[in-house]
Write a protein that holds these residues in place. Structure first.
Motif: not given
Length: 479
Positions: A99, A102, A263-264, A267, A421-423
């Motif tokens: 995330g 990527p 990015r989504r 993770p 950071r998406t996660y």
């Protein structure tokens, strides 16, 4: 000396090994180093999850289970839990890195952006050991199930073309054919091969659910006594061997440049796949031990189809199970081979391996030449190297790469706290520290022969880097 005559000097070896690639340099919208076509963004979260599951569910549970039970006894399910925990901790770190960075290239790209070119090369070289060698190992297991299917009709492949040298044969023809077929499927494009893989994933999950249902009809609690006849040492040794069964969940991270929303979705795909895989493995292990005393498990046997055949007493059921198992193994070969070719795309783009491995076809928008080269080399390895040697070599390379990903998470949190950071891994920094520790622990329990092979592999990798990678590094030239 006039500026036009001044020859740019190469960075010192230490400076080049420490050089890091900018985090914003490799993006999915960038073209290749030659300015040619780029990879297509076609994969959604379901495709990515299927890639991760497809690269994992296969020989690890269908064949390697039979080699682990004699080590751990009925406690083999605990070994699966230990290996699963180690994989899950590293999967959480993979999810954060996927995330944050990527791109294709998996842990190689993560290490390049955080730990420098030297560590990135080591990681990439370990990934070659993980992906290319594991494809060969998985394909080797297919030969056993082909013979199980033929056995229903009283037939069998001659040992000369069904086993590698050292195992009673000359070459493992089914393994080589399986790799060649997977290579042909990969050439047209990621989306096309992803749909084939998704179908095979549905088939293999159904296969394991069917096995659990059949095995529980002959379940005996008495088969679990004594639980751990070899003690804790046996359980941990089996966990090291069974970690091979979890190799592949990181394949989704190699598709960073072909994901619609990396990015989504990356993770989500990584975490979902490792949870599904771990639950399935534990169920299969418990069902298998419940249906057959642990002393009856033997190395080199197509364990699950033998149990199904014994319980049902119907040859046609064993035949269908064996044929479906070959399809399940084919899915692993397809997705792991895909991951290896995408890692080479990243490494070729950085100049560390020959550019032909990263050349993108304008027509298919896939690395056609690289796919054919890698597929050919892996087919040869699958034909001539035994499964046991391949499985252990794959495990040590993977564990090393996973440990570096956990370290990369810590480095990036400390040095780039502002990065999107998406996660985020839970319980930081405990999670990546434990993930790294588990990987090191499992590496230590592997035999000295495996460590010797790993040392030789790294010596060869060092020679390749000094002889080619250092002189052609795009980052070194730019600096």
């Amino acid at each position: 000396m006039p500026a036009e005559l001044r020859v740019p000097s190469r960075p010192s070896l230490v400076a080049q090994l420490r050089a890091r690639k900018p985090l914003d340099a490799p993006t999915a919208d960038d073209v290749t180093a030659e300015g040619g076509p780029r990879l297509r963004r076609t994969l959604g979260v379901w495709h990515l999850t299927a890639i991760s599951i497809g690269a994992t569910l296969g020989t690890g549970i269908l064949v390697v289970l039979g080699t682990a039970v004699p080590l751990a006894g009925p406690a083999v399910w605990i070994s699966f839990v230990l290996a699963g925990v180690a994989a899950l901790l590293s999967a959480l770190s993979y999810a954060e890195m996927a995330g944050s960075v990527p791109v294709s290239g998996s842990s190689y790209s993560y290490a390049y952006a955080t730990l420098g070119e030297g560590i990135a090369w080591v990681c990439g070289w370990c990934l070659v050991l993980e992906y290319a060698v594991s494809v060969a190992a998985v394909a080797v297991g297919a030969g056993q199930y082909v013979n199980e299917a033929l056995d229903v009709f009283g037939l069998a492949l001659p040992a000369a073309i069904a086993e590698p040298p050292g195992a009673g044969g000359v070459l493992n023809l089914p393994a080589a054919v399986l790799v060649v077929l997977a290579t042909l499927v990969l050439v047209p494009g990621a989306r096309e091969s992803a749909w084939v893989n998704t179908l095979l994933v549905v088939v293999k999950v159904g296969l394991l659910v069917f096995f659990v249902a059949v095995a529980f009809t002959a379940f005996s609690v008495g088969n679990f006594e004594p639980l751990a006849p070899m003690g804790a040492a046996g359980v941990s040794a089996a966990a090291s061997r069974l970690f091979f069964s979890y190799i592949g969940f990181d394949a989704a991270s190699t598709a960073g440049e072909e994901a619609r929303d990396a990015r989504r979705d990356l993770p989500r795909a990584i975490i979902a796949s490792i949870v599904i895989i771990t639950v399935l493995y534990i169920l299969v292990a418990v069902a298998a031990i419940g249906a057959r005393p642990w002393t009856a498990f033997t190395d080199g046997e197509a364990t699950l189809v033998a149990i199904v055949g014994d319980i049902t007493g119907q040859p046609w059921v064993a035949f269908l199970f064996a044929v479906t198992a070959v399809a399940a193994i084919a899915s692993v070969v397809l997705t792991v081979l895909y991951g290896q070719t995408r890692i080479f795309v990243s490494m070729a783009r950085d100049g560390l391996v020959p550019r032909v491995l990263g050349r993108i076809s304008p027509r298919t928008q896939t690395p056609v030449a690289g796919t054919r080269i890698v597929g050919g080399a892996v087919a040869v390895a699958a034909a001539v190297i035994p499964l046991g040697a391949l499985a252990d070599a794959t495990s040590i390379g993977t564990l090393f790469a996973f440990a570096l990903v956990n370290v990369s998470v810590i480095w990036l949190r400390r040095n780039r706290p502002e990065l999107e950071r998406t996660y985020r891994v839970p319980l930081y920094p405990l999670t990546p520290i434990l993930g790294c520790a588990f990987c090191v622990l499992l590496m230590v329990t592997l035999g000295w022969v495996t460590w010797l092979a790993f040392a030789v592999w790294m010596v060869v990798g060092t020679a390749v880097y000094l002889g080619y990678g250092r002189r052609h590094s795009v980052l070194a030239r730019a600096s």
